[in-house]
Design an enzyme around this catalytic site. Structure first.
Site, PDB file in Angstrom:
ATOM      1  N   GLY A  45       0.818  -1.209   0.000  1.00 48.61           N
ATOM      2  CA  GLY A  45       0.000   0.000   0.000  1.00 48.61           C
ATOM      3  C   GLY A  45       0.852   1.258   0.000  1.00 48.61           C
ATOM      4  CG  ASN A  47       6.344  -0.267  -1.505  1.00 49.85           C
ATOM      5  OD1 ASN A  47       6.979   0.453  -0.734  1.00 49.85           O
ATOM      6  ND2 ASN A  47       6.562  -1.565  -1.611  1.00 49.85           N
ATOM      7  CB  THR A 252      12.113  -4.647  -3.436  1.00 51.11           C
ATOM      8  OG1 THR A 252      13.021  -5.691  -3.127  1.00 51.11           O
ATOM      9  CG2 THR A 252      11.093  -4.521  -2.324  1.00 51.11           C
ATOM     10  CB  ALA A 253       8.534  -1.635  -4.609  1.00 51.30           C
ATOM     11  CB  ALA A 254       9.407  -3.976 -10.070  1.00 51.90           C
ATOM     12  N   GLY A 255       6.403  -4.132  -9.097  1.00 57.99           N
ATOM     13  CA  GLY A 255       4.978  -4.289  -9.384  1.00 57.99           C
ATOM     14  C   GLY A 255       4.154  -3.148  -8.813  1.00 57.99           C
ATOM     15  CG  ASP A 256       4.108  -2.475  -4.646  1.00 58.78           C
ATOM     16  OD1 ASP A 256       3.084  -3.157  -4.816  1.00 58.78           O
ATOM     17  OD2 ASP A 256       4.945  -2.706  -3.754  1.00 58.78           O
ATOM     18  CB  SER A 286      10.680   1.002  -9.605  1.00 56.14           C
ATOM     19  OG  SER A 286      10.365  -0.337  -9.937  1.00 56.14           O
TER      20      SER A 286
END
Length: 309
Positions: A45, A47, A252-256, A286
């Site tokens: 969330g 992110n 990490t957090a590429a999808g976000d 990212s």
């Protein structure tokens, strides 16, 4: 640029990430020496909220933090990034959500999560901030809060005519009725396979699996395929959109970040192919730095990579 007045709201998790960098992941019973440890603000969330803000778009965050050092650190982070945190509640006797993340030399990650205050983001809390939430137009949900609350919130928002983007991560079976209230679901390949039980090794298999989710009621599926880009599937169309080639440091957090880019593009009224190109660019950029939020790109950086391709 289309309509820039649509407001974005992210309802979901806020975690402080303890990130260890390793040469390689270790086997059970094996001890390895980590190269470094860093503390970052994370959680799917948070992110997504910070990623939207870094793209220069107004965003409201709905979630919960503890009254501990991690909670104070996170509130400071939201403020610095310009995220509206008035709907982020405070719990005195529960620790803020925490994640332990291992990242290897290839940029792959393994994550363990302690939910903490994210477990307090329930129906009653949503009711307490609903009036403010309903001033927004596009909503981003994920699976790091109670799924029954996601379903409760989705129905209210869908009935109010809002647009909903669901990131079904970490992958889990959806509560009854959730999918029917979702406009866009955005699984990565692993999540798509988990949610459908289908193979997703080829574009044809991804499209077939996506149709399984369409049959459960979602409006459209956006399969996130990392460096390969993404594939958009609805009842009428299939739109593959190529990814961007970058030097990956940490996924990490590429999808976000991808989801944030897509939400901003939707808010600006972009057509689906252009929206997904922008989302792919945000996701790719990212991965070029360490940490979840620190490496998220600005709109200028995104526009630069789009103009070069």
């Amino acid at each position: 640029m289309g309509n820039t007045t649509k407001k974005i709201c992210v309802a979901g998790s806020l975690n402080v990430d303890l990130t260890l960098r390793l040469e390689r992941f270790h086997q059970p019973g094996e001890t390895v020496i980590a190269k470094s440890i860093h503390t970052y603000a994370g959680g799917k969330g948070g992110n997504q909220g910070v990623a939207v803000a870094k793209l220069g778009h107004p965003v409201m965050m709905v979630g919960m933090l503890g009254e501990d050092d991690n909670g104070r650190f996170y509130r400071d982070t939201l403020k610095k990034n310009g995220v509206d945190a008035e709907c982020v509640g405070s719990a005195p006797n529960t620790p803020s959500g925490t994640a332990v993340i291992e990242v290897d030399d290839r940029g792959e990650n393994r994550i363990a999560i302690i939910p903490g205050t994210n477990g307090l983001v329930n129906n009653a809390y949503m009711d307490s901030v609903m009036e403010r939430m309903l001033t927004c137009d596009i909503f981003m949900l994920q699976y790091e809060i109670d799924l029954a609350t996601d379903a409760y919130l989705a129905k209210i928002l869908h009935d109010a005519g809002k647009q909903l983007i669901l990131d079904p991560a970490p992958a889990a079976p959806a509560p009854d009725g959730l999918y029917a209230n979702i406009d866009f679901i955005t699984p990565n390949a692993t999540e798509l396979a988990t949610l459908t039980g289908a193979h997703v090794d080829s574009e044809e298999e991804v499209v077939r699996a996506a149709h399984m989710l369409l049959n459960r009621g979602v409006g459209a599926v956006i399969a996130k395929l990392g460096p390969k880009g993404c594939i958009y599937v609805d009842k009428e169309t299939v739109v593959p959109v190529a990814g961007f080639c970058v030097e990956t440091v940490d996924t990490t957090a590429a999808g976000d970040s991808f989801n944030a880019g897509f939400a901003v593009a939707l808010a600006e009224g972009m057509q689906i192919r252009d929206a997904l190109r922008l989302a792919n660019a945000v996701g790719a950029l990212s991965t070029t730095g360490a940490g979840a939020q620190s490496s998220m790109p600005t709109r200028a950086q995104v526009d630069a990579i789009l103009s070069r391709s």
